[in-house]
Design an enzyme around this catalytic site. Structure first.
Site, mmCIF file in Angstrom:
data_model
loop_
_atom_site.group_PDB
_atom_site.id
_atom_site.type_symbol
_atom_site.label_atom_id
_atom_site.label_comp_id
_atom_site.label_asym_id
_atom_site.label_seq_id
_atom_site.Cartn_x
_atom_site.Cartn_y
_atom_site.Cartn_z
ATOM 1 N N ARG A 104 40.044 77.617 2.027
ATOM 2 C CA ARG A 104 41.115 76.736 2.531
ATOM 3 C C ARG A 104 41.967 76.133 1.408
ATOM 4 O O ARG A 104 43.009 75.535 1.667
ATOM 5 C CB ARG A 104 40.513 75.641 3.419
ATOM 6 C CG ARG A 104 41.550 74.788 4.125
ATOM 7 C CD ARG A 104 40.969 73.922 5.231
ATOM 8 N NE ARG A 104 39.723 73.276 4.884
ATOM 9 C CZ ARG A 104 39.620 72.189 4.111
ATOM 10 N NH1 ARG A 104 40.697 71.631 3.611
ATOM 11 N NH2 ARG A 104 38.431 71.666 3.867
ATOM 12 N N TYR A 125 64.379 82.855 14.870
ATOM 13 C CA TYR A 125 63.228 83.435 15.565
ATOM 14 C C TYR A 125 62.722 82.441 16.631
ATOM 15 O O TYR A 125 62.581 81.246 16.352
ATOM 16 C CB TYR A 125 62.127 83.770 14.545
ATOM 17 C CG TYR A 125 60.795 84.058 15.177
ATOM 18 C CD1 TYR A 125 60.644 85.112 16.075
ATOM 19 C CD2 TYR A 125 59.697 83.255 14.924
ATOM 20 C CE1 TYR A 125 59.434 85.358 16.681
ATOM 21 C CE2 TYR A 125 58.467 83.500 15.525
ATOM 22 C CZ TYR A 125 58.352 84.549 16.400
ATOM 23 O OH TYR A 125 57.166 84.790 17.021
ATOM 24 N N ASP A 173 63.886 82.576 5.883
ATOM 25 C CA ASP A 173 62.937 83.501 6.494
ATOM 26 C C ASP A 173 63.430 84.897 6.123
ATOM 27 O O ASP A 173 64.439 85.369 6.644
ATOM 28 C CB ASP A 173 62.941 83.291 8.019
ATOM 29 C CG ASP A 173 61.869 84.120 8.710
ATOM 30 O OD1 ASP A 173 61.530 85.191 8.178
ATOM 31 O OD2 ASP A 173 61.396 83.698 9.782
ATOM 32 N N LYS A 231 54.684 91.610 9.531
ATOM 33 C CA LYS A 231 55.723 92.621 9.719
ATOM 34 C C LYS A 231 55.702 93.646 8.569
ATOM 35 O O LYS A 231 54.762 94.399 8.472
ATOM 36 C CB LYS A 231 57.076 91.911 9.881
ATOM 37 C CG LYS A 231 57.060 90.763 10.910
ATOM 38 C CD LYS A 231 56.682 91.240 12.278
ATOM 39 C CE LYS A 231 56.576 90.215 13.376
ATOM 40 N NZ LYS A 231 56.076 88.898 13.156
HETATM 41 N N1 PLP Z 1 59.816 84.975 11.470
HETATM 42 C C1 PLP Z 1 60.299 86.059 12.078
HETATM 43 C C2 PLP Z 1 61.686 86.515 11.749
HETATM 44 C C3 PLP Z 1 59.532 86.739 13.031
HETATM 45 O O1 PLP Z 1 60.046 87.817 13.635
HETATM 46 C C4 PLP Z 1 58.249 86.248 13.342
HETATM 47 C C5 PLP Z 1 57.412 86.926 14.361
HETATM 48 O O2 PLP Z 1 57.856 87.761 15.100
HETATM 49 C C6 PLP Z 1 57.781 85.116 12.685
HETATM 50 C C7 PLP Z 1 58.580 84.508 11.750
HETATM 51 C C8 PLP Z 1 56.411 84.552 12.992
HETATM 52 O O3 PLP Z 1 55.442 85.333 12.398
HETATM 53 P P1 PLP Z 1 53.933 85.492 12.980
HETATM 54 O O4 PLP Z 1 54.023 86.148 14.311
HETATM 55 O O5 PLP Z 1 53.277 86.301 11.914
HETATM 56 O O6 PLP Z 1 53.353 84.114 13.086
#
Ligand code: PLP
Length: 382
Positions: free
Chosen positions: A48, A102, A174, A199
């Site tokens: 952690r 997102y 992001d 991803k």
């Molecule tokens: N940011 C983007 C652009 C995403 O497409 C996603 C998930 O689809 C996330 C963040 C969140 O990621 P996680 O599903 O790994 O928590």
């Protein structure tokens, strides 16, 4: 990349390896210990604390890819986003986020921030003027997403980064959709870069993880909060992520090439009303994308022509899977209105341009001719 820096694929394959001194194995060993000695050691290790050997070493690869000092690995992309946000926002502070965001991040902000008395503004659009208009005296963080999910809008990274600097506001991005293969936000001065490592880092649809990278000073702040929130990733999965990332450059480049070909083909297809892909000349920010990205990415979205049923289309696909997530080596499609943005109201979706007929397409590594054939046969059935 400058001459004295390692190339992308070299970083992917080698940076952050743990040398197996004992047995001389070719790959990093996995250290699964959740308990480490604490007397007479330089580092007090604990899962952690984000500093087990596998966590520490893989972080070096992520920081090197994004040209930052320090990285941390989390249990999901949302853990990365939430820990990062909460490190920079206290009660009474304000964050500016873009409206094309997102769905999970959007949800997190709307549902959790009121409990902490953290104020937020969703921009009216994704231009730097929209970000500037949303700044308040108590703004502590500006967060952008480019290309955005699912409409692939492009925001000027340098302009937003300069805006943050001029106003003494930390900036975060992001970078999930582009991946470090296609975009390096640190070149434009962005402070913090986060990824859903679920991803492109993972790339095989079998890992859920997240990452944030930035300067040591900023990452120390995130560490201080994260050790309390506890969203670290198990070492077994960290090890799997290291293995996956070795081929990230190769995978994402091939996927990006395929996406460019598919976007052009879809744009000419009369069953398709509109294609959203920053690599198309018809995309409103094509020139900006060309200037700030190394490649246009492997994600695109398209709208079926009026009257065509998106559910029937998805069901008609034989090779391409209708699937929740994205960025795997296999091509997948998804209806944002039914999944990632399902928690928004119809009105909210309409306001940000997410129609019921919108299909998000995560392009994989398959042969383009097979992808075209599959889409065409599905279109022929509806
Ligand atoms: N940011 C983007 C652009 C995403 O497409 C996603 C998930 O689809 C996330 C963040 C969140 O990621 P996680 O599903 O790994 O928590």
């Amino acid at each position: 990349m400058s001459k004295n820096k390692l190339g992308l694929n070299t970083i992917c394959a080698h940076v952050g390896e743990i040398k197996d001194e004992q047995f001389k194995g070719a790959v990093s060993p996995i250290y699964l210990a959740s308990s480490y000695e604490f007397i007479d050691v330089d580092v007090k290790r604990y899962p952690r604390y984000f500093n087990t050997p596998n966590q520490e070493y893989l972080s070096k690869k992520i920081a090197a890819l994004e040209r930052k000092e320090v990285a941390m690995i989390f249990g999901s992309g949302m853990a990365a986003i939430s820990h990062m946000f909460l490190a920079f926002l206290n009660s009474g502070d304000h964050i500016v986020v873009q409206n094309t965001l997102y769905g999970g991040t959007n949800n997190f902000i709307r549902e959790e921030f009121p409990k902490f008395n953290i104020e937020f503004t969703f921009t009216d659009g994704y231009s730097v003027e929209n970000f500037e208009a949303a700044i308040q005296p108590n703004t502590k963080l500006i967060h952008l997403e480019t290309p955005s999910n699912p409409l692939l809008t492009i925001t000027d990274i340098k302009a937003v980064s300069d805006l943050g600097k001029a106003n003494n506001i930390v900036t975060s991005i992001d970078n999930t959709f582009a991946s470090p293969v296609n975009q390096t936000p640190s070149d434009f001065g962005i402070d913090l870069i986060m990824h859903s490592a679920t991803k492109y880092f993972g790339g095989h649809s079998d890992i859920c993880a997240g990452a944030v990278t930035g300067s040591k000073e900023h990452m120390d702040k995130i560490w201080n909060v994260s050790k309390n929130l506890g969203g670290s990733l198990s070492d077994f999965t960290v090890w799997m992520l290291e293995r996956s990332m070795k081929t990230m450059g190769l995978r994402v480049k091939k996927q990006t090439k395929n996406a460019g070909k598919m976007a052009k083909w879809l744009e000419k297809n009369e069953a398709i009303k509109k294609v959203y892909y920053p690599g198309l000349k018809s995309h409103p920010e094509y020139e900006l994308a060309k200037a700030q990205m190394h490649g246009f990415g492997a994600m695109l979205s398209f709208e079926l022509a009026d009257g065509l049923d998106s559910e029937k289309f998805q069901k008609g696909l034989k090779l391409i899977k209708a699937s929740m997530s994205l960025a795997g080596v296999e091509s997948t499609v998804l209806s944002p209105a039914q999944t990632s943005h399902a928690l928004l109201s119809q009105e909210e979706r309409d306001a940000i341009g997410i129609s019921d007929g919108l299909i998000r397409f995560s392009v994989g590594i398959e042969s383009v001719k097979d992808l075209k054939k599959d889409i065409q046969q599905a279109l022929n059935t509806i």
